[in-house]
Design an enzyme around this catalytic site. Sequence first.
Site, mmCIF file in Angstrom:
data_model
loop_
_atom_site.group_PDB
_atom_site.id
_atom_site.type_symbol
_atom_site.label_atom_id
_atom_site.label_comp_id
_atom_site.label_asym_id
_atom_site.label_seq_id
_atom_site.Cartn_x
_atom_site.Cartn_y
_atom_site.Cartn_z
ATOM 1 N N HIS A 365 63.794 69.309 -46.302
ATOM 2 C CA HIS A 365 62.718 69.941 -45.518
ATOM 3 C C HIS A 365 63.200 70.598 -44.242
ATOM 4 O O HIS A 365 62.379 71.066 -43.452
ATOM 5 C CB HIS A 365 61.668 68.906 -45.116
ATOM 6 C CG HIS A 365 60.884 68.349 -46.255
ATOM 7 N ND1 HIS A 365 59.715 68.914 -46.695
ATOM 8 C CD2 HIS A 365 61.113 67.285 -47.042
ATOM 9 C CE1 HIS A 365 59.247 68.197 -47.707
ATOM 10 N NE2 HIS A 365 60.079 67.204 -47.942
ATOM 11 N N LYS A 556 50.896 73.000 -33.550
ATOM 12 C CA LYS A 556 52.016 72.436 -34.323
ATOM 13 C C LYS A 556 52.846 71.609 -33.360
ATOM 14 O O LYS A 556 52.598 71.637 -32.151
ATOM 15 C CB LYS A 556 52.858 73.560 -34.919
ATOM 16 C CG LYS A 556 53.258 74.655 -33.902
ATOM 17 C CD LYS A 556 54.073 75.777 -34.539
ATOM 18 C CE LYS A 556 53.252 76.781 -35.264
ATOM 19 N NZ LYS A 556 53.438 76.715 -36.703
ATOM 20 N N ARG A 557 53.835 70.876 -33.867
ATOM 21 C CA ARG A 557 54.710 70.139 -32.963
ATOM 22 C C ARG A 557 55.367 71.084 -31.965
ATOM 23 O O ARG A 557 55.596 72.258 -32.254
ATOM 24 C CB ARG A 557 55.804 69.420 -33.774
ATOM 25 C CG ARG A 557 55.347 68.140 -34.407
ATOM 26 C CD ARG A 557 54.828 67.148 -33.400
ATOM 27 N NE ARG A 557 55.927 66.428 -32.759
ATOM 28 C CZ ARG A 557 56.282 65.194 -33.092
ATOM 29 N NH1 ARG A 557 55.637 64.519 -34.012
ATOM 30 N NH2 ARG A 557 57.284 64.601 -32.489
ATOM 31 N N LYS A 562 60.139 76.610 -32.618
ATOM 32 C CA LYS A 562 58.802 77.121 -32.959
ATOM 33 C C LYS A 562 58.305 78.113 -31.911
ATOM 34 O O LYS A 562 57.310 78.801 -32.119
ATOM 35 C CB LYS A 562 57.816 75.959 -33.118
ATOM 36 C CG LYS A 562 58.190 75.032 -34.287
ATOM 37 C CD LYS A 562 57.183 73.902 -34.424
ATOM 38 C CE LYS A 562 57.578 72.850 -35.455
ATOM 39 N NZ LYS A 562 57.271 73.248 -36.840
ATOM 40 N N THR A 664 53.308 74.761 -43.068
ATOM 41 C CA THR A 664 52.132 74.616 -43.933
ATOM 42 C C THR A 664 50.877 74.930 -43.130
ATOM 43 O O THR A 664 49.858 75.304 -43.695
ATOM 44 C CB THR A 664 52.042 73.189 -44.511
ATOM 45 O OG1 THR A 664 52.315 72.256 -43.460
ATOM 46 C CG2 THR A 664 53.030 72.986 -45.628
ATOM 47 N N LYS A 668 47.194 76.990 -43.975
ATOM 48 C CA LYS A 668 45.828 76.521 -43.700
ATOM 49 C C LYS A 668 45.024 77.596 -42.990
ATOM 50 O O LYS A 668 43.874 77.876 -43.348
ATOM 51 C CB LYS A 668 45.867 75.237 -42.851
ATOM 52 C CG LYS A 668 46.452 74.064 -43.621
ATOM 53 C CD LYS A 668 46.928 72.922 -42.734
ATOM 54 C CE LYS A 668 47.854 72.023 -43.558
ATOM 55 N NZ LYS A 668 48.608 71.072 -42.747
HETATM 56 C C1 GL9 Z 1 59.254 70.005 -42.030
HETATM 57 C C2 GL9 Z 1 59.588 71.475 -41.787
HETATM 58 O O1 GL9 Z 1 60.025 71.651 -40.476
HETATM 59 C C3 GL9 Z 1 58.406 72.397 -42.102
HETATM 60 O O2 GL9 Z 1 58.821 73.739 -42.009
HETATM 61 C C4 GL9 Z 1 57.892 72.111 -43.514
HETATM 62 O O3 GL9 Z 1 56.756 72.890 -43.785
HETATM 63 C C5 GL9 Z 1 57.545 70.630 -43.644
HETATM 64 C C6 GL9 Z 1 57.114 70.281 -45.055
HETATM 65 O O4 GL9 Z 1 58.041 70.722 -45.975
HETATM 66 O O5 GL9 Z 1 58.676 69.821 -43.321
HETATM 67 N N1 GL9 Z 1 60.433 69.182 -41.904
HETATM 68 C C7 GL9 Z 1 60.297 68.284 -40.906
HETATM 69 O O6 GL9 Z 1 61.106 67.434 -40.549
HETATM 70 N N2 GL9 Z 1 59.107 68.472 -40.306
HETATM 71 C C8 GL9 Z 1 58.427 69.451 -40.948
HETATM 72 O O7 GL9 Z 1 57.303 69.817 -40.644
HETATM 73 N N3 GL9 Z 1 58.702 67.837 -39.191
HETATM 74 C C9 GL9 Z 1 57.641 67.009 -39.123
HETATM 75 O O8 GL9 Z 1 57.088 66.566 -40.107
HETATM 76 C C10 GL9 Z 1 57.193 66.675 -37.749
#
Ligand code: GL9
Length: 820
Positions: A365, A556-557, A562, A664, A668
Amino acid sequence: MNEPLAESEAPQARNSALGEDALWHILYSLGRDNAHPDKHKCYWGLVLAVRDRMLEKWASVQRQYYENDDKRLYYLSLEFLPGKFLRENLLSLGLESEAHTFLRKYSFSLDQIMDVECEPGLGNGGLGRLASCYMDSMATLGLPAFGYGIRYSYGLFRQEIRNGRQVEMPDNWLHEGNHWLIPRPHGLYPIRFYGTVHEWQDDDGTLRHDWRGGDIVMAMANDMYVPGYRNGHVNCIRLWEARPHKEFVLSSFNAGDYIGSVQEKIKDENISMVLYPSDDAPEGKTLRLKQQYFFVAATMRDLVRRFKKLNKPWDQLPEKNVVQLNETHPSIAIPELMRILLDEELICWEDSWFICQKLFAYTNHTILPEALETWPVELMERLLPRHMQIIYEINRRFLEDVRLHFRDEPDLPSRVSLISDGPEKVVRMSHLAIVGSFSINGVSALHTQILRDRVFHDFIRIFPDRFNNKTNGITPRRWLRQCNVSLSWLLSEHLGCDWVTDLDQLERIRELADDEEFRHDWEQCRLTNKKRLADHIEKRNGITVNPHSIFDVQAKRFHEYKRQLLNVLHIISLYNHLRKNPEVMMQPRTFIFGGKAAPSYWMAKDIIYLINCVARRINSDPHTRNVLKVIFLANYNISLSQLLVPATDVSEQISTAGYEASGTGNMKFALNGALTIGTRDGANIEIGERVGQDNIYLFGLCEQEVLDMRNRGYDPWELYKNDGELREVLDMINSDEFTPGNPTAFSGIFNSLLSGGDRFMVLADYRAYAETHQRIAHEFGDRELWIRKSILNTAGMGFFSSDRAVREYMDDIWGVKPDV
Ligand code: GL9
């Protein structure tokens, strides 16, 4: 997942009304007078009545899995973010109107009683929410699937903003108990840590290993149920909770050490006490590795126990089961299964390894280098001595193979080794996951390409068939049907209701974009949602916002990649422009932020502080406050997201190209008719392809251009010198403009953008971003054009349903079949 009853013993399905059952539960399960139930009693009574109906379905579905000898999917994830349950479960089970009838009797609305529910924050963000969307789709598709994770006593911290700064508060989400979660205090599994490995020889003279001693912690299951959408299917997410080992505590009691034994108990329960709040950058703490092994070991016990009941030969384990690893966090499952097969089942190495490699699949991810998980060999050797031996042996055999097949590449073995030699030897968990899995997937087309080209380039040549893409998806049940009721009604009026489980049907509203009445209705829905958000902002932040202004949202975080910073820099420049040109007519805008920063991520916390300082200044300036507002919504979570998403006009998806694996949130917002301003990153690219390039605002450097620019030598000072407007903004940040009397409050931010080299190319993309915003403001003013684009966004988003994503996993990776 207790063993199901035989058919004849199965209870009768309930036929009393939901409300009657709720009243019954208020008295008999909760022990409260049910004569005039208040909203808390109504809530709890309803929960129990809904739960009964789910449990009946769940039991019969489990029975079916055994009877049909189904292949099962195990989805292992350290994080799940389900959001509030009641509304979702009512919707899936088709019980909404019964619930309304019951609540009306006591003059409550569903919205009111939803306030009582606590949202489980058992994840950090995208990764955990994805796991929950996938669980929803698996149930809706009727898959024999089991989610596995940890029942953290404390979820992700609650965020408060004090004097503009983030303050973290503990999230004691279980303080009132939680009836959606059923604890199973019988049949706990012992989980070992530390200890030593003993060698012995079996009758054939084969060397065997036995891991003994150390500490034992018990794993107790807590089951959370996931109903499919109106299909009678119910799956379960099993969350493990650490409990003290009874005998251990008793022996301490006998020794007279009362306090010591109680402390021991507290220490054991620590393992499932709290979720680590760091996203995209793991913390190398012993407790975190303990959490990983704890939940994985208990899960593998469950899997092996169920398999043994089938009385099948071991080589059929991967024919009857598949394990999806959500990131590398659960990848210790690979050596754990090897340990069980080798040491407990006395199977030879070759057969054991064959089974493992056919059982596991791994999803990556993130490609942030600091996020690729590693564990010090020294820690692993102490905590999990047998697993470390097994990892060494996996590595020895793997590298031997690599040397054989790539004779003329002497450097390759050290690059792909599971163990890296540095000042400190570490185990590379992604390498372990790749070598031990039959499938490795990225989460968007671009991300998978980057894995192939750069991050795992060496492995592509070694295992060319293992790599594949599965672009992420979101569940239309929660992210449209539930969060956007007015738009859902409008859609169903024109399409019928099937879009809820067949999102491609949304294509059919494309032609309605030309229909003036439809466009009018569409705009009304959006306005209703925006007013609802405006009310919330008024209540929570005490600030009045104009529902006709552009609602521009970045939720978002907080992370430098970002680039919330890019957004604030632009807001400041708009503010400057307005102050200098008071006569200019500007499209009113409301910029809304939401998101948490990891508690130890100082730069991200400073960015939150900057946004709040800028907001305070702008919102109080009488010259600009009618056209420009900046709102920071504290404690962003799933519930808040459900309020924000349907009210958003412009969705900010502006990560540095190449850094956001998928995203994601982007899906949404677009599904709900927001237009995206975004970089060519993650799934934004695919969203553009689906909604049409005219209906999305993509800007800035693409991934290759980011790499090229860096290689050429990128100098942010050049941009500072040449762009007067940008320089003015940066100088304001580097002064006491937003923090009167304290000119150095944001010097860390300023330096990261200039002397620090601007790692995330904020300044490089600034001009393109500002120009794109200008276009957006202009086009927003053309209501027909904008609403048309909004409709075409929703129409094109069918592909991003998690039903599609899960179907792809099912067909290409899992080989499991629906059982409905
Ligand atoms: C994350 C990626 O940064 C995102 O881009 C991705 O959409 C999601 C789901 O595949 O996974 N990987 C990761 O460590 N996070 C993501 O959101 N961070 C958190 O979950 C906070």
